[in-house]
Design a protein around this motif. Structure first.
Motif, PDB file in Angstrom:
ATOM      1  N   GLY A   1       0.791  -1.212   0.000  1.00 48.58           N
ATOM      2  CA  GLY A   1       0.000   0.000   0.000  1.00 48.58           C
ATOM      3  C   GLY A   1       0.831   1.274   0.000  1.00 48.58           C
ATOM      4  N   ARG A   2       0.118   2.406   0.031  1.00 46.70           N
ATOM      5  CA  ARG A   2       0.778   3.707  -0.046  1.00 46.70           C
ATOM      6  C   ARG A   2       1.463   4.120   1.254  1.00 46.70           C
ATOM      7  NH1 ARG A   2      -2.974   7.092  -0.107  1.00 46.70           N
ATOM      8  NH2 ARG A   2      -4.869   5.932  -0.634  1.00 46.70           N
ATOM      9  N   HIS A   3       1.024   3.557   2.359  1.00 45.12           N
ATOM     10  CA  HIS A   3       1.657   3.832   3.656  1.00 45.12           C
ATOM     11  C   HIS A   3       1.937   2.502   4.360  1.00 45.12           C
ATOM     12  CE1 HIS A   3      -0.418   7.822   3.057  1.00 45.12           C
ATOM     13  NE2 HIS A   3       0.835   8.168   3.264  1.00 45.12           N
ATOM     14  N   PRO A   4       2.923   1.757   3.868  1.00 42.01           N
ATOM     15  CA  PRO A   4       3.179   0.427   4.439  1.00 42.01           C
ATOM     16  C   PRO A   4       3.558   0.507   5.912  1.00 42.01           C
ATOM     17  CG  PRO A   4       4.392   0.770   2.383  1.00 42.01           C
ATOM     18  CD  PRO A   4       3.866   2.102   2.795  1.00 42.01           C
ATOM     19  N   LEU A   5       3.205  -0.540   6.639  1.00 45.78           N
ATOM     20  CA  LEU A   5       3.604  -0.586   8.044  1.00 45.78           C
ATOM     21  C   LEU A   5       5.119  -0.665   8.166  1.00 45.78           C
ATOM     22  CD1 LEU A   5       1.233  -2.995   9.992  1.00 45.78           C
ATOM     23  CD2 LEU A   5       1.254  -0.503   9.980  1.00 45.78           C
ATOM     24  N   PRO A   6       5.703   0.116   9.058  1.00 47.05           N
ATOM     25  CA  PRO A   6       7.136  -0.030   9.315  1.00 47.05           C
ATOM     26  C   PRO A   6       7.422  -1.332  10.057  1.00 47.05           C
ATOM     27  CG  PRO A   6       6.166   1.567  10.818  1.00 47.05           C
ATOM     28  CD  PRO A   6       5.081   1.169   9.865  1.00 47.05           C
ATOM     29  N   GLU A   7       8.643  -1.789   9.957  1.00 50.51           N
ATOM     30  CA  GLU A   7       9.049  -2.945  10.745  1.00 50.51           C
ATOM     31  C   GLU A   7       8.995  -2.574  12.227  1.00 50.51           C
ATOM     32  OE1 GLU A   7       9.738  -6.054   9.881  1.00 50.51           O
ATOM     33  OE2 GLU A   7       9.178  -5.528   7.824  1.00 50.51           O
TER      34      GLU A   7
ATOM     35  N   ASP B   1      -3.696  -9.150   6.797  1.00 51.52           N
ATOM     36  CA  ASP B   1      -2.948  -8.953   5.554  1.00 51.52           C
ATOM     37  C   ASP B   1      -3.789  -9.381   4.368  1.00 51.52           C
ATOM     38  OD1 ASP B   1      -2.911 -11.735   5.566  1.00 51.52           O
ATOM     39  OD2 ASP B   1      -0.771 -11.890   6.057  1.00 51.52           O
ATOM     40  N   VAL B   2      -3.233  -9.290   3.179  1.00 51.11           N
ATOM     41  CA  VAL B   2      -4.008  -9.571   1.967  1.00 51.11           C
ATOM     42  C   VAL B   2      -4.492 -11.018   1.937  1.00 51.11           C
ATOM     43  CG1 VAL B   2      -1.969 -10.136   0.568  1.00 51.11           C
ATOM     44  CG2 VAL B   2      -4.051  -9.258  -0.543  1.00 51.11           C
TER      45      VAL B   2
ATOM     46  N   TYR C   1     -10.677  -1.237   6.688  1.00 54.15           N
ATOM     47  CA  TYR C   1      -9.646  -0.768   5.760  1.00 54.15           C
ATOM     48  C   TYR C   1     -10.052   0.582   5.176  1.00 54.15           C
ATOM     49  CZ  TYR C   1     -12.407  -1.998   1.552  1.00 54.15           C
ATOM     50  OH  TYR C   1     -13.362  -2.058   0.563  1.00 54.15           O
ATOM     51  N   CYS C   2      -9.130   1.185   4.415  1.00 48.15           N
ATOM     52  CA  CYS C   2      -9.383   2.477   3.766  1.00 48.15           C
ATOM     53  C   CYS C   2      -8.557   2.495   2.483  1.00 48.15           C
ATOM     54  CB  CYS C   2      -9.030   3.623   4.708  1.00 48.15           C
ATOM     55  SG  CYS C   2      -7.325   3.575   5.305  1.00 48.15           S
ATOM     56  N   GLY C   3      -7.954   3.625   2.156  1.00 43.99           N
ATOM     57  CA  GLY C   3      -7.102   3.678   0.978  1.00 43.99           C
ATOM     58  C   GLY C   3      -5.707   3.159   1.229  1.00 43.99           C
ATOM     59  N   SER C   4      -5.135   3.539   2.395  1.00 43.32           N
ATOM     60  CA  SER C   4      -3.745   3.148   2.657  1.00 43.32           C
ATOM     61  C   SER C   4      -3.489   2.743   4.099  1.00 43.32           C
ATOM     62  CB  SER C   4      -2.807   4.307   2.285  1.00 43.32           C
ATOM     63  OG  SER C   4      -2.999   5.410   3.159  1.00 43.32           O
ATOM     64  N   GLY C   5      -4.548   2.500   4.872  1.00 40.17           N
ATOM     65  CA  GLY C   5      -4.362   2.064   6.247  1.00 40.17           C
ATOM     66  C   GLY C   5      -4.271   3.187   7.253  1.00 40.17           C
ATOM     67  N   VAL C   6      -4.551   4.427   6.827  1.00 41.53           N
ATOM     68  CA  VAL C   6      -4.511   5.569   7.745  1.00 41.53           C
ATOM     69  C   VAL C   6      -5.917   5.972   8.168  1.00 41.53           C
ATOM     70  CG1 VAL C   6      -3.825   7.987   8.026  1.00 41.53           C
ATOM     71  CG2 VAL C   6      -2.308   6.395   6.843  1.00 41.53           C
ATOM     72  N   SER C   7      -6.787   6.297   7.211  1.00 45.02           N
ATOM     73  CA  SER C   7      -8.117   6.791   7.582  1.00 45.02           C
ATOM     74  C   SER C   7      -9.034   5.698   8.128  1.00 45.02           C
ATOM     75  CB  SER C   7      -8.785   7.514   6.404  1.00 45.02           C
ATOM     76  OG  SER C   7      -9.014   6.656   5.320  1.00 45.02           O
ATOM     77  N   ALA C   8      -8.611   4.444   8.072  1.00 47.05           N
ATOM     78  CA  ALA C   8      -9.362   3.388   8.770  1.00 47.05           C
ATOM     79  C   ALA C   8      -9.156   3.467  10.279  1.00 47.05           C
ATOM     80  CB  ALA C   8      -8.921   2.014   8.260  1.00 47.05           C
ATOM     81  N   CYS C   9      -8.042   4.069  10.708  1.00 49.17           N
ATOM     82  CA  CYS C   9      -7.702   4.060  12.137  1.00 49.17           C
ATOM     83  C   CYS C   9      -8.730   4.777  13.010  1.00 49.17           C
ATOM     84  CB  CYS C   9      -6.309   4.621  12.343  1.00 49.17           C
ATOM     85  SG  CYS C   9      -4.997   3.553  11.672  1.00 49.17           S
ATOM     86  N   PRO C  10      -9.346   5.913  12.582  1.00 55.30           N
ATOM     87  CA  PRO C  10     -10.391   6.489  13.417  1.00 55.30           C
ATOM     88  C   PRO C  10     -11.572   5.552  13.658  1.00 55.30           C
ATOM     89  CG  PRO C  10      -9.592   8.132  11.887  1.00 55.30           C
ATOM     90  CD  PRO C  10      -8.971   6.822  11.478  1.00 55.30           C
TER      91      PRO C  10
ATOM     92  N   GLN D   1     -11.272  -5.760  19.438  1.00 55.41           N
ATOM     93  CA  GLN D   1     -10.887  -6.877  18.574  1.00 55.41           C
ATOM     94  C   GLN D   1     -10.959  -6.556  17.086  1.00 55.41           C
ATOM     95  OE1 GLN D   1     -13.733  -6.532  20.281  1.00 55.41           O
ATOM     96  NE2 GLN D   1     -15.280  -8.064  19.739  1.00 55.41           N
ATOM     97  N   ALA D   2     -11.506  -5.405  16.713  1.00 55.86           N
ATOM     98  CA  ALA D   2     -11.564  -5.050  15.291  1.00 55.86           C
ATOM     99  C   ALA D   2     -10.147  -4.955  14.725  1.00 55.86           C
ATOM    100  CB  ALA D   2     -12.303  -3.734  15.104  1.00 55.86           C
ATOM    101  N   LYS D   3      -9.931  -5.565  13.575  1.00 56.82           N
ATOM    102  CA  LYS D   3      -8.606  -5.580  12.964  1.00 56.82           C
ATOM    103  C   LYS D   3      -8.472  -4.486  11.907  1.00 56.82           C
ATOM    104  CE  LYS D   3      -7.602 -10.545  13.393  1.00 56.82           C
ATOM    105  NZ  LYS D   3      -7.187 -11.762  12.646  1.00 56.82           N
ATOM    106  N   LEU D   4      -7.226  -4.124  11.619  1.00 55.67           N
ATOM    107  CA  LEU D   4      -6.908  -3.195  10.551  1.00 55.67           C
ATOM    108  C   LEU D   4      -6.234  -3.948   9.412  1.00 55.67           C
ATOM    109  CD1 LEU D   4      -6.522  -0.211   9.519  1.00 55.67           C
ATOM    110  CD2 LEU D   4      -4.253  -0.321  10.585  1.00 55.67           C
ATOM    111  N   TYR D   5      -6.748  -3.766   8.200  1.00 54.46           N
ATOM    112  CA  TYR D   5      -6.028  -4.223   7.012  1.00 54.46           C
ATOM    113  C   TYR D   5      -5.090  -3.077   6.641  1.00 54.46           C
ATOM    114  CZ  TYR D   5      -5.279  -5.532   2.049  1.00 54.46           C
ATOM    115  OH  TYR D   5      -4.726  -5.841   0.813  1.00 54.46           O
ATOM    116  N   ALA D   6      -3.849  -3.203   7.070  1.00 56.43           N
ATOM    117  CA  ALA D   6      -2.925  -2.068   7.010  1.00 56.43           C
ATOM    118  C   ALA D   6      -2.636  -1.624   5.575  1.00 56.43           C
ATOM    119  CB  ALA D   6      -1.632  -2.412   7.737  1.00 56.43           C
ATOM    120  N   GLY D   7      -2.489  -2.555   4.674  1.00 51.34           N
ATOM    121  CA  GLY D   7      -2.217  -2.180   3.282  1.00 51.34           C
ATOM    122  C   GLY D   7      -3.414  -1.566   2.595  1.00 51.34           C
ATOM    123  N   SER D   8      -4.599  -2.006   3.007  1.00 53.25           N
ATOM    124  CA  SER D   8      -5.874  -1.475   2.549  1.00 53.25           C
ATOM    125  C   SER D   8      -6.025  -1.517   1.018  1.00 53.25           C
ATOM    126  CB  SER D   8      -6.091  -0.071   3.114  1.00 53.25           C
ATOM    127  OG  SER D   8      -6.422  -0.149   4.496  1.00 53.25           O
ATOM    128  N   TRP D   9      -6.860  -0.626   0.490  1.00 56.32           N
ATOM    129  CA  TRP D   9      -7.225  -0.674  -0.931  1.00 56.32           C
ATOM    130  C   TRP D   9      -6.001  -0.590  -1.838  1.00 56.32           C
ATOM    131  CZ3 TRP D   9     -10.812  -2.337  -3.936  1.00 56.32           C
ATOM    132  CH2 TRP D   9     -10.945  -1.864  -5.231  1.00 56.32           C
TER     133      TRP D   9
END
Length: 285
Positions: free
Chosen positions: A66-72, A157-158, A239-248, A260-268
């Motif tokens: 995605g556009r804002h990949p998770l850092p290690e 993840d995907v 999820y969202c576009g890049s894993g940022v706007s899903a966080c709110p 328990q809700a999960k985030l698809y970090a890579g998103s769309w």
């Protein structure tokens, strides 16, 4: 567990000089990556450090992720330590986008096992409007030790999304605005539409018309389909576009007692990087 991670500007004002508190400025404008850092240089909450969504809180962009990949995790932990955030710190994040970017830091810290993190309601504009102190002085940071304890169960993840397609036990929640979800427009990513089966809950729906976080009854109404699914024992992946706007949305569910809700970090932007992944359009609710 920190059930209500939203704090008011007055709450922060009363605690801003306490030694274990680290204030983080997360201001950012998509498409203008230097603007947040420039705004921080002009004026910020006294003592705040600046962390950039792309430079500090994301990994470099690659083919997938995605556009804002998770850092290690270890790299992120080291960056947090250089910002003066230790494993014992209380952290308050703010931005000027209704908590959009501050919520990304909130999620990342919780992903690394750190619960003592908050988002300031209404953001920097409300702080200024309240007549609270601001400065252009950059804080001298004493590096700290942040030891991560990664919570893998917060993340999807995907592969997990592919397995979720058609699974009645999983609800996918798209946090983008309705027109992007429906595939009517796509101003940012290469393909329009949404992940098949996903419902739409625009992240700004957790805010009122003034940009403040909704009270819990209104949040429950906004996220009612997701809450019903979780109450029924289903899994929710946001999820969202890049894993940022899903966080709110994830933060709002956490606040309501659904951590328990999960985030698809890579998103769309990650989903469409795989040519064989299916794409849907229109409404699915």
């Amino acid at each position: 567990m920190n059930i209500n991670p939203i704090v008011s500007p007055k709450w922060l004002l009363a605690r801003m000089y306490e030694p274990d508190l680290v204030i983080v400025d997360c201001r950012f404008v998509l498409g203008s990556p230097e603007s947040g850092k420039a705004a921080y240089a002009v004026s910020h909450i006294p003592g705040a450090v600046f962390l950039d969504i792309e430079e500090d809180l994301s990994a470099p962009v690659g083919t997938h992720g995605g556009r804002h990949p998770l850092p290690e995790p270890l790299e992120l932990a080291a960056r947090l330590g250089r910002a003066g955030i230790s494993s014992a710190s209380r952290v308050v994040a703010y931005d000027d986008q209704g908590g959009l970017y501050a919520a990304r830091l909130w999620w990342l810290l919780r992903w690394l096992g750190h619960d003592d993190v908050y988002v300031m309601d209404e953001g920097f504009a409300a702080w200024q409007a309240g007549g609270f102190p601001v400065t252009d002085v950059t804080r001298t940071v004493v590096p700290a030790s942040f030891v991560p304890d990664v919570r893998g169960d917060m993340l999807a993840d995907v592969g997990e999304i592919r397995r979720a397609l058609g699974d009645p036990g999983v609800l996918l929640v798209d946090s983008r605005d309705a027109s992007r979800y429906a595939g009517e427009q796509e101003p940012i990513d290469a393909k329009a539409g949404h992940i098949p089966g996903a419902i739409n809950r625009f992240w700004k729906g957790v805010l009122d018309d003034q940009g403040a976080w909704l009270a819990e009854p209104q949040l429950r109404e906004q996220l009612a389909p997701v809450i019903r699914a979780l109450d029924d024992g289903r899994e929710a992946i946001v999820y969202c576009g890049s894993g940022v706007s899903a966080c709110p949305n994830v933060l709002a569910l956490h606040r309501l007692g659904y951590p328990q809700a999960k985030l698809y970090a890579g998103s769309w932007s990650d989903w469409i990087s795989y040519s064989d992944n299916h794409i849907a359009s229109g409404e699915e609710e």
